[in-house]
Write an enzyme that holds these catalytic residues in place. Structure first.
Site, PDB file in Angstrom:
ATOM      1  N   ASN A   9       0.857  -1.187   0.000  1.00  0.00           N
ATOM      2  CA  ASN A   9       0.000   0.000   0.000  1.00  0.00           C
ATOM      3  C   ASN A   9       0.897   1.242   0.000  1.00  0.00           C
ATOM      4  O   ASN A   9       1.685   1.441   0.935  1.00  0.00           O
ATOM      5  CB  ASN A   9      -0.893  -0.054   1.252  1.00  0.00           C
ATOM      6  N   HIS A  12       0.993   6.243   1.850  1.00  0.00           N
ATOM      7  CA  HIS A  12       1.698   7.218   2.688  1.00  0.00           C
ATOM      8  C   HIS A  12       2.902   7.856   2.004  1.00  0.00           C
ATOM      9  O   HIS A  12       3.470   8.814   2.518  1.00  0.00           O
ATOM     10  CB  HIS A  12       2.009   6.612   4.052  1.00  0.00           C
ATOM     11  N   HIS A  45      -5.645   3.493  -1.336  1.00  0.00           N
ATOM     12  CA  HIS A  45      -6.962   3.857  -0.797  1.00  0.00           C
ATOM     13  C   HIS A  45      -7.282   5.285  -1.231  1.00  0.00           C
ATOM     14  O   HIS A  45      -6.681   6.239  -0.738  1.00  0.00           O
ATOM     15  CB  HIS A  45      -6.906   3.745   0.734  1.00  0.00           C
ATOM     16  N   ARG A  47      -9.358   8.058  -0.731  1.00  0.00           N
ATOM     17  CA  ARG A  47     -10.325   8.496   0.282  1.00  0.00           C
ATOM     18  C   ARG A  47     -11.159   9.649  -0.246  1.00  0.00           C
ATOM     19  O   ARG A  47     -10.719  10.425  -1.099  1.00  0.00           O
ATOM     20  CB  ARG A  47      -9.595   8.944   1.550  1.00  0.00           C
ATOM     21  N   ARG A  51      -6.871  12.624   1.220  1.00  0.00           N
ATOM     22  CA  ARG A  51      -5.734  12.995   2.069  1.00  0.00           C
ATOM     23  C   ARG A  51      -4.429  12.343   1.626  1.00  0.00           C
ATOM     24  O   ARG A  51      -3.365  12.784   1.986  1.00  0.00           O
ATOM     25  CB  ARG A  51      -6.015  12.705   3.537  1.00  0.00           C
ATOM     26  N   HIS A  52      -4.534  11.236   0.868  1.00  0.00           N
ATOM     27  CA  HIS A  52      -3.272  10.694   0.322  1.00  0.00           C
ATOM     28  C   HIS A  52      -3.370  10.498  -1.192  1.00  0.00           C
ATOM     29  O   HIS A  52      -3.105  11.433  -1.947  1.00  0.00           O
ATOM     30  CB  HIS A  52      -2.742   9.479   1.083  1.00  0.00           C
ATOM     31  N   GLU A  72      -8.755   0.450  -2.708  1.00  0.00           N
ATOM     32  CA  GLU A  72      -9.610   0.500  -1.516  1.00  0.00           C
ATOM     33  C   GLU A  72     -10.454   1.763  -1.606  1.00  0.00           C
ATOM     34  O   GLU A  72      -9.931   2.840  -1.932  1.00  0.00           O
ATOM     35  CB  GLU A  72      -8.756   0.575  -0.249  1.00  0.00           C
ATOM     36  N   THR A 102      -7.287   6.518  10.456  1.00  0.00           N
ATOM     37  CA  THR A 102      -7.153   5.449   9.463  1.00  0.00           C
ATOM     38  C   THR A 102      -8.429   4.614   9.548  1.00  0.00           C
ATOM     39  O   THR A 102      -9.273   4.863  10.406  1.00  0.00           O
ATOM     40  CB  THR A 102      -5.882   4.603   9.735  1.00  0.00           C
ATOM     41  N   THR A 103      -8.577   3.625   8.650  1.00  0.00           N
ATOM     42  CA  THR A 103      -9.807   2.827   8.627  1.00  0.00           C
ATOM     43  C   THR A 103      -9.986   2.126   9.968  1.00  0.00           C
ATOM     44  O   THR A 103      -9.160   1.304  10.359  1.00  0.00           O
ATOM     45  CB  THR A 103      -9.719   1.766   7.504  1.00  0.00           C
ATOM     46  N   GLU A 153     -11.318  -9.288   3.283  1.00  0.00           N
ATOM     47  CA  GLU A 153     -10.042  -8.928   3.902  1.00  0.00           C
ATOM     48  C   GLU A 153     -10.295  -8.754   5.391  1.00  0.00           C
ATOM     49  O   GLU A 153     -11.106  -7.920   5.795  1.00  0.00           O
ATOM     50  CB  GLU A 153      -9.480  -7.642   3.296  1.00  0.00           C
ATOM     51  N   HIS A 196      -3.966  -4.363   7.857  1.00  0.00           N
ATOM     52  CA  HIS A 196      -4.115  -3.181   8.700  1.00  0.00           C
ATOM     53  C   HIS A 196      -3.221  -3.266   9.922  1.00  0.00           C
ATOM     54  O   HIS A 196      -3.335  -4.192  10.716  1.00  0.00           O
ATOM     55  CB  HIS A 196      -5.557  -2.916   9.144  1.00  0.00           C
ATOM     56  N   GLY A 197      -2.319  -2.305  10.008  1.00  0.00           N
ATOM     57  CA  GLY A 197      -1.455  -2.168  11.176  1.00  0.00           C
ATOM     58  C   GLY A 197      -0.307  -3.162  11.235  1.00  0.00           C
ATOM     59  O   GLY A 197       0.441  -3.175  12.214  1.00  0.00           O
TER      60      GLY A 197
HETATM   61  N1  PXP Z   1      -6.169  -3.055   4.249  1.00  0.00           N
HETATM   62  C1  PXP Z   1      -7.137  -2.122   4.269  1.00  0.00           C
HETATM   63  C2  PXP Z   1      -8.509  -2.529   3.865  1.00  0.00           C
HETATM   64  C3  PXP Z   1      -6.873  -0.778   4.634  1.00  0.00           C
HETATM   65  O1  PXP Z   1      -7.869   0.125   4.655  1.00  0.00           O
HETATM   66  C4  PXP Z   1      -5.541  -0.426   4.935  1.00  0.00           C
HETATM   67  C5  PXP Z   1      -5.215   1.007   5.243  1.00  0.00           C
HETATM   68  O2  PXP Z   1      -5.421   1.779   4.097  1.00  0.00           O
HETATM   69  C6  PXP Z   1      -4.560  -1.426   4.885  1.00  0.00           C
HETATM   70  C7  PXP Z   1      -4.894  -2.745   4.559  1.00  0.00           C
HETATM   71  C8  PXP Z   1      -3.138  -1.137   5.177  1.00  0.00           C
HETATM   72  O3  PXP Z   1      -2.993  -0.756   6.514  1.00  0.00           O
HETATM   73  P1  PXP Z   1      -1.611  -0.209   7.043  1.00  0.00           P
HETATM   74  O4  PXP Z   1      -1.328   1.054   6.287  1.00  0.00           O
HETATM   75  O5  PXP Z   1      -1.857   0.013   8.499  1.00  0.00           O
HETATM   76  O6  PXP Z   1      -0.582  -1.262   6.771  1.00  0.00           O
END
Ligand code: PXP
Length: 252
Positions: A9, A12, A45, A47, A51-52, A72, A102-103, A153, A196-197
């Site tokens: 992803n 950022h 993503h 949005r 923002r990004h 996304e 964040t989501t 996911e 995520h995370g």
């Molecule tokens: N999966 C989904 C569905 C997300 O919304 C995000 C954040 O955009 C990620 C994965 C990636 O998360 P992270 O940036 O925390 O690795």
């Protein structure tokens, strides 16, 4: 053993660019480097508040990068128009709240059942794979399947938060839920992704869940890139994923 794919992803990279309104760093260049480092896909993503990633980034990544694009997005009419314009390989529907950092959670498919079923139909017609970002919840997985999603996911955010809060009891409970729901998703015929995370510290056990086929990772990878470069950051993440996949000890 199923191969575990890594979707990088690059949101950022765009966050840093947008902070100064400059043209650099370029998320498309990052996506090209991710290809060189062995990523299996690019995730971005778009949005509602932009923002990004911006629409022009979606266009360039789709046309210039030799990897499948997983877009996304929130289930809004504006986003669907954009998705139909660029036909990404996959779409991951996520909940979106303008004030969140964040989501924050998974999508509530049960309470938006009819809307989401009708929403995804034209996207499926143009060949996009539809993934739904979900908490590890059986009823939500059933609903995602019923509306026509091919993929889910699973949200690993809570698992990672518990790890960093050193709440290992809750972390174990969340891990078991993710493992069970990944299995359930596969039994019901869905492809299962997670994300995520995730960080170098937390990715191993999640990679060890054999029912998961793809991890989407952004924030920690781009953060590590500041220190070691994006190529090394991706390769290190891939190594940790491989270790987690093969080393049964990491399941605990
Ligand atoms: N999966 C989904 C569905 C997300 O919304 C995000 C954040 O955009 C990620 C994965 C990636 O998360 P992270 O940036 O925390 O690795």
């Amino acid at each position: 053993m199923k191969k575990l794919r890594l979707g990088v992803n690059i949101d950022h990279v765009a966050t840093i660019r947008n902070a100064r309104g400059s043209n650099y760093p370029d998320p498309t260049d990052a996506a090209k480097l991710a290809f060189g480092a062995g990523a299996d896909g690019i995730t971005a993503h778009l949005r509602e508040d932009r923002r990004h990633i911006l629409e022009k980034d979606v266009a360039r990544i789709k046309s210039e990068v030799n990897l499948p694009l997983n877009l996304e997005m929130a289930a809004t009419i504006e986003m669907r128009k954009i998705a139909l314009k660029y036909s990404p390989n996959a779409i991951c529907l996520v909940p979106e709240n303008r004030l969140e950092l964040t989501t924050e959670g998974g999508l509530d498919v049960i309470n938006n059942y009819n809307f989401l079923r009708d929403y995804i139909a034209p996207l499926k017609d143009v060949g996009c794979r539809i993934s739904i970002f979900l908490a590890a919840d059986k009823e939500q997985i059933d609903a995602a399947l019923d509306i026509g999603a091919t993929t889910i996911e699973l949200h690993t955010g809570m698992y990672c938060d518990f790890h960093y809060d050193k709440n290992f009891k809750e972390k174990e409970v969340e891990f078991e839920k993710l493992k069970q729901m990944a299995k359930y998703g596969v039994v019901r015929g869905l492809e299962v992704h997670a994300g995520h995370g995730l960080t170098l510290e937390t990715v191993g056990p999640i990679a060890g869940i054999m029912d998961i086929e793809e991890l989407n990772i952004g924030h920690s990878l781009i953060s590590d890139s500041i220190f070691v470069g994006i190529d090394s950051a991706i390769r290190r993440m891939r190594e940790k994923m491989e270790e987690g996949r093969h080393d049964l000890a990491s399941l605990r």
